[in-house]
Design a protein around this motif. Structure first.
Motif, short mmCIF file in Angstrom:
data_model
loop_
_atom_site.label_atom_id
_atom_site.label_comp_id
_atom_site.label_asym_id
_atom_site.label_seq_id
_atom_site.Cartn_x
_atom_site.Cartn_y
_atom_site.Cartn_z
N GLY A 1 0.81 -1.24 0.00
CA GLY A 1 0.10 0.05 -0.02
C GLY A 1 0.73 1.30 0.26
O GLY A 1 0.21 2.32 -0.33
N GLN A 2 2.17 1.14 0.68
CA GLN A 2 2.89 2.26 0.60
C GLN A 2 2.54 3.35 1.60
O GLN A 2 3.56 4.04 2.39
CB GLN A 2 3.40 2.92 -0.87
CG GLN A 2 4.56 3.73 -0.76
CD GLN A 2 5.23 4.08 -2.29
OE1 GLN A 2 5.13 3.26 -2.88
NE2 GLN A 2 5.31 5.34 -2.41
N ILE A 3 1.40 4.15 1.19
CA ILE A 3 0.97 4.97 2.25
C ILE A 3 -0.30 4.24 3.10
O ILE A 3 -1.28 4.05 2.26
CB ILE A 3 0.40 6.06 1.43
CG1 ILE A 3 1.60 6.99 0.85
CG2 ILE A 3 -0.33 7.21 2.34
CD1 ILE A 3 1.21 8.03 -0.02
N CYS A 4 -0.18 4.03 4.41
CA CYS A 4 -1.00 3.32 4.96
C CYS A 4 -1.61 3.79 6.21
O CYS A 4 -1.01 4.90 6.85
CB CYS A 4 -0.37 2.02 5.64
SG CYS A 4 0.10 0.71 4.03
N LEU A 5 -2.58 3.48 6.77
CA LEU A 5 -3.29 3.93 8.16
C LEU A 5 -2.51 3.32 9.05
O LEU A 5 -1.73 2.35 8.82
CB LEU A 5 -4.72 3.76 8.11
CG LEU A 5 -5.56 4.27 6.95
CD1 LEU A 5 -6.92 3.74 7.07
CD2 LEU A 5 -5.68 5.57 7.07
N PRO A 6 -2.80 4.02 10.28
CA PRO A 6 -1.95 2.94 11.59
C PRO A 6 -2.38 1.49 11.61
O PRO A 6 -3.72 1.24 11.27
CB PRO A 6 -2.53 3.74 12.58
CG PRO A 6 -2.65 5.32 12.15
CD PRO A 6 -3.20 5.27 10.56
N GLY A 7 -1.50 0.70 11.77
CA GLY A 7 -1.73 -0.78 11.71
C GLY A 7 -1.43 -1.37 10.53
O GLY A 7 -1.74 -2.30 10.17
N SER A 8 -0.65 -0.54 9.49
CA SER A 8 -0.27 -0.84 8.06
C SER A 8 -1.61 -1.45 7.50
O SER A 8 -1.47 -2.40 6.68
CB SER A 8 0.81 -1.98 8.14
OG SER A 8 1.87 -1.78 9.15
N ILE A 9 -2.59 -0.60 7.68
CA ILE A 9 -3.85 -0.87 6.69
C ILE A 9 -3.84 0.06 5.57
O ILE A 9 -3.68 1.19 5.54
CB ILE A 9 -5.21 -0.42 7.61
CG1 ILE A 9 -5.16 -1.26 8.75
CG2 ILE A 9 -6.37 -0.82 6.63
CD1 ILE A 9 -6.06 -0.84 9.74
N PRO A 10 -3.50 -0.72 4.32
CA PRO A 10 -3.46 0.12 3.05
C PRO A 10 -4.46 0.94 2.63
O PRO A 10 -5.63 0.35 2.75
CB PRO A 10 -3.05 -1.07 2.01
CG PRO A 10 -3.55 -2.19 2.60
CD PRO A 10 -3.54 -2.05 4.22
N ILE A 11 -4.44 2.02 2.17
CA ILE A 11 -5.57 2.84 1.72
C ILE A 11 -5.75 2.21 0.36
O ILE A 11 -6.97 2.16 0.13
CB ILE A 11 -5.12 4.48 1.53
CG1 ILE A 11 -4.47 4.94 2.90
CG2 ILE A 11 -6.04 5.03 1.06
CD1 ILE A 11 -4.16 6.34 3.08
N LYS A 12 -4.94 1.79 -0.44
CA LYS A 12 -5.19 1.16 -1.75
C LYS A 12 -4.27 0.20 -2.22
O LYS A 12 -3.01 0.71 -2.08
CB LYS A 12 -5.23 2.35 -2.81
CG LYS A 12 -5.77 1.97 -4.24
CD LYS A 12 -5.93 2.95 -5.14
CE LYS A 12 -6.51 2.56 -6.63
NZ LYS A 12 -5.94 1.47 -7.17
N LEU A 13 -4.45 -0.90 -2.61
CA LEU A 13 -3.56 -1.76 -3.05
C LEU A 13 -3.61 -1.63 -4.57
O LEU A 13 -4.86 -2.03 -5.13
CB LEU A 13 -4.01 -3.41 -2.55
CG LEU A 13 -3.38 -3.51 -1.13
CD1 LEU A 13 -3.73 -5.10 -0.73
CD2 LEU A 13 -1.75 -3.53 -1.21
N GLU A 14 -2.56 -1.87 -5.18
CA GLU A 14 -2.44 -1.50 -6.73
C GLU A 14 -2.34 -2.97 -7.37
O GLU A 14 -1.38 -3.43 -7.80
CB GLU A 14 -1.10 -0.70 -7.43
CG GLU A 14 -1.48 0.68 -7.26
CD GLU A 14 -2.59 1.22 -7.95
OE1 GLU A 14 -2.91 0.94 -9.02
OE2 GLU A 14 -3.29 2.13 -7.31
N ALA A 15 -3.34 -3.93 -6.86
CA ALA A 15 -3.31 -5.47 -7.01
C ALA A 15 -4.66 -5.98 -6.99
O ALA A 15 -5.58 -5.56 -5.90
CB ALA A 15 -2.25 -6.01 -6.11
N MET A 16 -5.03 -6.81 -7.80
CA MET A 16 -6.36 -7.50 -7.85
C MET A 16 -6.24 -8.90 -7.07
O MET A 16 -5.99 -9.96 -7.32
CB MET A 16 -6.79 -7.90 -9.23
CG MET A 16 -7.10 -6.81 -9.84
SD MET A 16 -8.36 -5.61 -9.29
CE MET A 16 -9.82 -6.64 -9.85
N LEU A 17 -6.28 -8.90 -5.36
CA LEU A 17 -6.03 -9.98 -4.97
C LEU A 17 -6.58 -9.63 -3.40
O LEU A 17 -6.78 -8.49 -2.97
CB LEU A 17 -4.60 -10.50 -4.64
CG LEU A 17 -3.39 -9.70 -3.71
CD1 LEU A 17 -2.38 -10.60 -3.82
CD2 LEU A 17 -3.28 -8.45 -4.36
#
Length: 312
Positions: free
Chosen positions: A251-267
């Motif tokens: 995600g590279q830019i994530c919320l606290p807890g390493s929660i990705p705002i957006k994943l550039e992948a279909m999975l």
């Protein structure tokens, strides 16, 4: 197109494969919409870097995010396999992904210092050596060469969606064996494992798992290198024991807890970073050592990984 590179690619791949692969790149490499596993490709959007930088500056997080992108950490992943040949017990693979070497000079200097002290048996690179998805690639080759000087052989790699097939001759000349829908035998004494690698499956769609897997005898222990983990189903049904990937940046830019705002992948999101399991196949998705679009990271530190294969 450099004639010397074309000649070397034709010798390496055969004239038809080389020209087909180059033609696919020429048709699609800078597209923002309509090619690959995802319809929209943020990294190809001209205004994307400015939008991200300005958004982070407005929140006061930009310089913190820049510093975060320079602090690469070493992760360890122990993974057990009943089918692992006994002499490969405690075999260590150094996994480096998504270097984007021309994006962040400080991060790459730190990486070079980091790898020099590591102990491992095999090094694998899972793609995205260049910062942009098109254009010149000489700076990326120069950056990879600097890192390569500090890595121990053997080294294997695959291409990512940011990479051009034109990079292959230079990569192999510096001692990195590129796997283009191919498979290599890794032997220790009279025992062996198989290491396969596929060409980019995310954007250019030039992967061929069937071809790579066809070289592996039934029942043999095998590892697949794929830039993207998005082909996990195909890999599992081809009976690979382990799949090593990158691409997502976690995600590279994530919320606290390493929660990705957006994943550039279909999975599934659980496969977006770190270790995962699908059916009988173990997998690992590296969040990468570099950064894409803008050299920034939040709540998702860059990494390299030491995978320790265990029998049991």
């Amino acid at each position: 197109m450099d004639k010397d590179i074309l000649r070397k690619l034709e010798e390496r791949l055969g004239p038809l494969h080389a020209r087909q692969r180059l033609g696919i790149e020429a048709d699609h490499e800078a597209q923002v919409f309509g090619q690959g596993l995802t319809f929209f490709h943020l990294e190809n959007l001209y205004l994307a870097p400015a939008i991200i930088r300005n958004a982070l500056k407005l929140t006061g997080l930009y310089w913190r995010a820049r510093r975060n992108a320079e602090r690469i950490i070493v992760r360890r992943n122990d993974v057990k396999f009943a089918a692992l040949p006994s002499v490969f017990d405690r075999y260590i693979i150094l996994h480096i992904s998504d270097l984007h070497v021309d994006m962040n000079e400080v991060a790459m200097r730190n990486l070079i210092q980091l790898v020099g002290s590591l102990q491992y048996d095999l090094c694998v690179l899972t793609g995205d050596y260049r910062g942009k998805t098109f254009g010149p690639f000489e700076a990326a080759i120069e950056g990879v060469a600097k890192l390569r000087a500090h890595l121990k052989q053997p080294i294997y790699g695959v291409l990512g969606n940011h990479d051009t097939i034109q990079m292959v001759p230079a990569m192999e000349a510096m001692g990195i064996r590129m796997l283009l829908n191919e498979c290599e035998v890794i032997a220790r004494g009279d025992q062996r494992i198989f290491l396969a690698g596929i060409d980019d499956a995310h954007f250019f769609r030039v992967d061929n798992i069937e071809k790579a897997a066809s070289q592996i005898p039934d029942g043999e222990f095998s590892i697949l290198l794929s830039h993207t983990p998005e082909v996990y189903r195909q890999a599992a049904h081809a009976n690979f024991n382990l799949m090593l990937s990158g691409h997502t940046h976690g995600g590279q830019i994530c919320l606290p807890g390493s929660i990705p705002i957006k994943l550039e992948a279909m999975l599934p999101r659980r496969m977006g970073a770190g270790a995962w399991q699908y059916q009988n196949m173990s997998g690992y998705t590296s969040v990468g050592a570099g950064s894409s679009v803008v050299p920034v990271r939040l709540n998702c530190p860059p990494e390299i990984t030491l995978h320790c294969l265990r029998r049991g």
